[in-house]
Scaffold this motif. Sequence first.
Motif, PDB file in Angstrom:
ATOM      1  N   GLY A 190      19.608  69.304   9.877  1.00  0.00           N
ATOM      2  CA  GLY A 190      19.720  68.220  10.843  1.00  0.00           C
ATOM      3  C   GLY A 190      20.760  68.522  11.901  1.00  0.00           C
ATOM      4  N   SER A 191      21.819  69.233  11.528  1.00  0.00           N
ATOM      5  CA  SER A 191      22.848  69.620  12.495  1.00  0.00           C
ATOM      6  C   SER A 191      22.334  70.674  13.468  1.00  0.00           C
ATOM      7  CB  SER A 191      24.098  70.127  11.771  1.00  0.00           C
ATOM      8  OG  SER A 191      24.658  69.095  10.979  1.00  0.00           O
ATOM      9  N   VAL A 236      33.144  76.691  21.477  1.00  0.00           N
ATOM     10  CA  VAL A 236      32.165  76.729  20.397  1.00  0.00           C
ATOM     11  C   VAL A 236      32.245  75.394  19.668  1.00  0.00           C
ATOM     12  CG1 VAL A 236      31.341  77.906  18.327  1.00  0.00           C
ATOM     13  CG2 VAL A 236      32.420  79.231  20.170  1.00  0.00           C
ATOM     14  N   ILE A 237      31.086  74.738  19.581  1.00  0.00           N
ATOM     15  CA  ILE A 237      30.978  73.454  18.891  1.00  0.00           C
ATOM     16  C   ILE A 237      30.240  73.681  17.581  1.00  0.00           C
ATOM     17  CG2 ILE A 237      30.119  71.078  18.988  1.00  0.00           C
ATOM     18  CD1 ILE A 237      30.085  71.389  22.092  1.00  0.00           C
ATOM     19  N   GLY A 238      30.918  73.434  16.476  1.00  0.00           N
ATOM     20  CA  GLY A 238      30.315  73.553  15.152  1.00  0.00           C
ATOM     21  C   GLY A 238      29.982  72.170  14.621  1.00  0.00           C
ATOM     22  N   ILE A 239      28.724  71.980  14.255  1.00  0.00           N
ATOM     23  CA  ILE A 239      28.274  70.701  13.721  1.00  0.00           C
ATOM     24  C   ILE A 239      27.880  70.922  12.271  1.00  0.00           C
ATOM     25  CG2 ILE A 239      26.679  68.771  13.972  1.00  0.00           C
ATOM     26  CD1 ILE A 239      26.243  69.726  16.908  1.00  0.00           C
ATOM     27  N   SER A 240      28.523  70.210  11.362  1.00  0.00           N
ATOM     28  CA  SER A 240      28.247  70.350   9.931  1.00  0.00           C
ATOM     29  C   SER A 240      28.578  69.033   9.253  1.00  0.00           C
ATOM     30  CB  SER A 240      29.099  71.477   9.332  1.00  0.00           C
ATOM     31  OG  SER A 240      28.995  71.499   7.927  1.00  0.00           O
ATOM     32  N   ALA A 241      27.574  68.383   8.710  1.00  0.00           N
ATOM     33  CA  ALA A 241      27.810  67.087   8.057  1.00  0.00           C
ATOM     34  C   ALA A 241      28.882  67.220   6.977  1.00  0.00           C
ATOM     35  CB  ALA A 241      26.511  66.534   7.480  1.00  0.00           C
ATOM     36  N   SER A 242      28.780  68.256   6.154  1.00  0.00           N
ATOM     37  CA  SER A 242      29.756  68.443   5.071  1.00  0.00           C
ATOM     38  C   SER A 242      31.063  69.041   5.570  1.00  0.00           C
ATOM     39  CB  SER A 242      29.174  69.368   3.996  1.00  0.00           C
ATOM     40  OG  SER A 242      29.070  70.703   4.484  1.00  0.00           O
ATOM     41  N   PRO A 297      23.882  58.805   7.846  1.00  0.00           N
ATOM     42  CA  PRO A 297      24.800  58.208   8.820  1.00  0.00           C
ATOM     43  C   PRO A 297      25.651  59.237   9.572  1.00  0.00           C
ATOM     44  CG  PRO A 297      24.797  56.922   6.802  1.00  0.00           C
ATOM     45  CD  PRO A 297      24.019  58.175   6.519  1.00  0.00           C
ATOM     46  N   VAL A 298      26.073  60.307   8.889  1.00  0.00           N
ATOM     47  CA  VAL A 298      26.859  61.339   9.583  1.00  0.00           C
ATOM     48  C   VAL A 298      26.017  61.961  10.690  1.00  0.00           C
ATOM     49  CG1 VAL A 298      28.013  63.580   9.354  1.00  0.00           C
ATOM     50  CG2 VAL A 298      28.376  61.812   7.613  1.00  0.00           C
ATOM     51  N   GLU A 299      24.788  62.334  10.360  1.00  0.00           N
ATOM     52  CA  GLU A 299      23.907  62.936  11.365  1.00  0.00           C
ATOM     53  C   GLU A 299      23.553  61.948  12.467  1.00  0.00           C
ATOM     54  OE1 GLU A 299      20.700  64.608   9.083  1.00  0.00           O
ATOM     55  OE2 GLU A 299      21.913  66.322   8.450  1.00  0.00           O
ATOM     56  N   ASP A 300      23.381  60.679  12.116  1.00  0.00           N
ATOM     57  CA  ASP A 300      23.126  59.645  13.134  1.00  0.00           C
ATOM     58  C   ASP A 300      24.269  59.595  14.137  1.00  0.00           C
ATOM     59  OD1 ASP A 300      20.760  58.844  11.845  1.00  0.00           O
ATOM     60  OD2 ASP A 300      21.723  57.152  10.828  1.00  0.00           O
TER      61      ASP A 300
END
Length: 186
Positions: free
Chosen positions: A47-48, A110-116, A164-167
């Motif tokens: 999802g990220s 650099v943008i890192g997207i990680s729910a965890s 919710p984190v991904e939202d």
Amino acid sequence: MERIQKYITHLQGVLERLKLEDVRQSIDVIMEAYNTDKQIFVIGNGGSASTASHLACDLGKGASIAGKPRFRVISLTDNVATMTAWSNDVSYEDVFVEQLKNLVNSGDVVIGISASGNSENVIRAMLHAVDVGCQTIGWSGFGGGKLATICDVNVVVDSNQYGPVEDVHLILNHVLHAWIKEEFTS
């Protein structure tokens, strides 16, 4: 109806607890990259990865205004051939860092997207970004994980639920896009 309301109520609480100063810091770093003609790279899994693609699209196309320079943005999640080649020949943990080695320069973002906040391939890429002198932004949840210990700017979504984190990460993208549109047209 109760399950629906429970999810929505949780999401509303998460949004209310969002630290707006952290959101503003991430916007400031992105706008500084724009103003100094630096590249912006976005990465994430699952999802990220989808959010990374969406963010790159919104910055690269959606924020294009006639007469203004464009954002120099690349989502490293979008080239399936490159991702699977690195994954197969080296390791999935290195899929983003190896791409960055070809492209990133000191001063880029650099943008890192990680729910965890603990995705190993995101962590390795962010560590490389730090080593070469990039500005780093982390969007995470679950307390921030390792990502929050690495990045210059962090937006940590206060939830231990992936949805919710991904939202909220998608909402952050749209907040950024709305900010830019208003900045460019005012």
